[in-house]
Design a protein around this motif. Structure first.
Motif, short mmCIF file in Angstrom:
data_model
loop_
_atom_site.label_atom_id
_atom_site.label_comp_id
_atom_site.label_asym_id
_atom_site.label_seq_id
_atom_site.Cartn_x
_atom_site.Cartn_y
_atom_site.Cartn_z
N TYR A 67 0.85 -1.18 0.00
CA TYR A 67 0.00 0.00 0.00
C TYR A 67 0.89 1.23 0.00
O TYR A 67 2.11 1.14 0.22
CB TYR A 67 -0.96 0.00 1.19
CG TYR A 67 -0.36 0.39 2.53
CD1 TYR A 67 -0.53 1.67 3.04
CD2 TYR A 67 0.36 -0.53 3.30
CE1 TYR A 67 0.00 2.04 4.27
CE2 TYR A 67 0.89 -0.18 4.53
CZ TYR A 67 0.72 1.11 5.01
OH TYR A 67 1.25 1.47 6.23
N GLU A 68 0.32 2.39 -0.29
CA GLU A 68 1.09 3.63 -0.36
C GLU A 68 0.43 4.73 0.46
O GLU A 68 -0.79 4.73 0.64
CB GLU A 68 1.25 4.09 -1.82
CG GLU A 68 2.16 3.20 -2.64
CD GLU A 68 2.36 3.68 -4.06
OE1 GLU A 68 3.36 3.31 -4.68
OE2 GLU A 68 1.50 4.45 -4.57
N VAL A 130 5.56 10.21 -1.85
CA VAL A 130 4.69 9.04 -1.72
C VAL A 130 5.53 7.88 -1.22
O VAL A 130 6.54 7.52 -1.84
CB VAL A 130 4.04 8.66 -3.07
CG1 VAL A 130 3.21 7.38 -2.93
CG2 VAL A 130 3.16 9.80 -3.58
N VAL A 131 5.14 7.32 -0.10
CA VAL A 131 5.87 6.23 0.52
C VAL A 131 5.07 4.94 0.39
O VAL A 131 3.91 4.88 0.81
CB VAL A 131 6.16 6.52 2.01
CG1 VAL A 131 6.86 5.33 2.66
CG2 VAL A 131 6.99 7.78 2.15
N GLY A 132 5.70 3.93 -0.22
CA GLY A 132 5.06 2.62 -0.35
C GLY A 132 5.58 1.66 0.70
O GLY A 132 6.74 1.76 1.14
N GLY A 148 8.46 5.72 -5.82
CA GLY A 148 8.70 4.68 -6.80
C GLY A 148 10.07 4.04 -6.73
O GLY A 148 10.34 3.09 -7.48
N ILE A 149 10.96 4.52 -5.85
CA ILE A 149 12.31 3.97 -5.73
C ILE A 149 12.37 3.02 -4.54
O ILE A 149 12.05 3.40 -3.40
CB ILE A 149 13.35 5.08 -5.56
CG1 ILE A 149 13.33 6.01 -6.78
CG2 ILE A 149 14.75 4.50 -5.36
CD1 ILE A 149 14.22 7.21 -6.65
N ASP A 189 6.21 0.34 -8.64
CA ASP A 189 5.99 -0.74 -9.60
C ASP A 189 5.66 -2.03 -8.84
O ASP A 189 6.49 -2.92 -8.70
CB ASP A 189 7.24 -0.93 -10.47
CG ASP A 189 7.06 -2.03 -11.51
OD1 ASP A 189 5.92 -2.45 -11.75
OD2 ASP A 189 8.09 -2.49 -12.06
N PHE A 190 4.41 -2.13 -8.39
CA PHE A 190 4.04 -3.31 -7.63
C PHE A 190 4.11 -4.60 -8.44
O PHE A 190 4.62 -5.61 -7.96
CB PHE A 190 2.64 -3.13 -7.04
CG PHE A 190 2.16 -4.32 -6.26
CD1 PHE A 190 2.87 -4.78 -5.16
CD2 PHE A 190 1.00 -4.98 -6.62
CE1 PHE A 190 2.43 -5.89 -4.45
CE2 PHE A 190 0.56 -6.08 -5.91
CZ PHE A 190 1.28 -6.53 -4.83
N PRO A 191 3.65 -4.63 -9.70
CA PRO A 191 3.83 -5.86 -10.49
C PRO A 191 5.29 -6.27 -10.59
O PRO A 191 5.62 -7.46 -10.56
CB PRO A 191 3.24 -5.50 -11.85
CG PRO A 191 2.25 -4.43 -11.56
CD PRO A 191 2.87 -3.63 -10.45
N GLY A 192 6.20 -5.28 -10.70
CA GLY A 192 7.62 -5.60 -10.75
C GLY A 192 8.11 -6.20 -9.45
O GLY A 192 8.95 -7.10 -9.43
#
Length: 424
Positions: A67-68, A130-132, A148-149, A189-192
């Motif tokens: 989640y983000e 944005v923090v995932g 995203g990093i 990139d969650f699928p990644g």
């Protein structure tokens, strides 16, 4: 299905923050609206911190959960903590300050796990970031992502028995965040991330040693040889027998002749030449169809269907009365018979509710059933040993998934065989 998980779960996934989870403190110092949280407390000391949990924990059968949290406003000091916690953790402190709690804090970039003293981990985060948060139940770890990093693993050896809830904590005035539990596309990139996790798991599976020797010297080589031989790839099978198994096994001309005869029978059935296929089958393996009445009835029905396809309704009715009417022995036979007979009621039977019986797949299914009957009567399996192993793997995987095994949920055995040899 939420974007937060790539797996179908029988458990609910988090959808929003539970504004009742923090009790009196949260109602006084946090303004919670669906996925948004704003700090409205005094923010003078650490005792003024307040956290909130999601409405449900991470689904226990999800291999990877993500989640983000978007930082709408860093507030006065940016004392924002993001992570996971169990339901027993008090919510008057930031995530990570108590046991069974894990947090990444924006003011200093430290990672906290069960202590008020954090460890240096990543960069600070502020307004607009944005923090995932990634919980990997396969490797038992928690990682974070900023804009995203991927920042790498923050917490390893996370106990899988813990029922973790997404959690966010704030401590100084005007701090405000908004969570994305999968209702909209992620920045990261969650699928990644899922693909990388599956690749790591695949490497571990492939590294598992197999029994080194079978009857011909290589168990794996024997499985591959049997698969190739079973499906008529003679030249490749011969090469495996020679180069991998050292000539311990080979493809005989008798095997090739037998397989080609069975293939000719199947091709005749698949082409709609049912009578020819039945005669060829009886000559090749006498008594095979008599021993398989359901297959024989299926072939009789296919003969009827060929007459319907040719618009020979009179011939179809004669065949139905003389052959089919008394041949249906089981409920399944009766159902097939009724569906086939219903085609006669339509001027365009292909467009009827049972019109698929006149399609190519019906012919192919009849041919496959005939081939299996010939093999069975000859004391052989309709599948190679490799295919039977694959079917067993699939059954074991489904059972493990039902038991909540994260690694089993990550692997799939119903896809094509890629170049690295691992079925995913």
């Amino acid at each position: 299905m939420s974007l937060a998980t790539s797996f179908s779960s029988k458990f609910p996934s988090p959808l929003h923050w539970d504004k009742q989870s923090g009790g009196r403190v949260n109602s006084r110092w946090l303004e919670v609206t669906d996925t948004r949280v704003k700090y409205i407390g005094p923010g003078s000391e650490d005792k003024d911190a307040a956290s909130v949990r999601a409405d449900t924990p991470v689904p226990p059968d999800s291999s990877v959960y993500y989640y983000e949290v978007a930082v709408i406003n860093r507030g006065r000091d940016g004392f924002i903590g993001i992570g996971f916690a169990t339901s027993e953790v008090p919510l008057d402190r930031l995530p990570g300050w108590d046991s069974h709690s894990y947090g990444y804090h924006g003011d200093d970039g430290c990672a906290f796990k069960g202590s008020g003293k954090g460890n240096a981990y990543g960069p600070t985060f502020t307004t607009g970031d944005v923090v995932g948060v990634l919980f990997d139940r396969v490797d038992c770890c928690i990682s974070f992502v900023k804009n995203g990093i991927d920042l790498g693993v923050a917490f390893a050896d996370v106990p899988l028995e813990e029922r973790l809830y997404p959690c966010v904590g704030l401590r100084t005035p005007d701090e405000e965040v908004d969570a994305n539990f999968g209702a909209s596309p992620f920045v990261g990139d969650f699928p990644g991330m899922v693909a990388e996790c599956r690749e790591r798991l695949t490497e571990r599976v492939l590294a598992t040693p197999l029994p080194g020797r079978g009857k011909a010297g290589s168990l794996l080589g024997e499985l591959v040889f049997g698969y190739l031989q079973h499906h008529g790839h003679w030249e490749t099978a011969a090469a495996v027998g020679r180069d991998v198994l050292g000539g311990a096994v080979s493809v005989s001309q008798a095997d090739i002749a037998d397989a080609r005869s069975r293939q000719a029978v199947a091709e005749a059935a698949a082409a709609g030449r049912v009578e020819e296929a039945v005669d060829m089958a009886e000559a090749l393996v006498p008594g095979a169809l008599a021993a398989q009445p359901a297959v024989l009835f299926r072939l009789h029905c296919q003969r009827f269907l060929e007459l319907v396809r040719a618009r020979d309704d009179e011939g179809a009715m004669r065949y139905g009365r003389s052959v089919l009417s008394g041949a249906a022995a089981s409920d399944q036979d009766q159902e097939l018979l009724q569906d086939a007979l219903s085609l006669l009621a339509y001027e365009e039977p292909e467009a009827s509710p049972c019109g698929e019986l006149l399609g190519a797949k019906a012919r192919e299914d009849a041919a496959a059933a005939l081939s299996a009957a010939l093999l069975a009567h000859s004391g052989r399996s309709a599948q190679s040993a490799l295919e039977r192993c694959l079917a067993q793997l699939g059954a074991v995987r489904r059972e493990l998934v039902q038991l909540g095994d994260a690694s089993a949920a990550m692997l799939r055995f119903d896809k094509s065989l890629p170049s690295n040899g691992m079925l995913l």
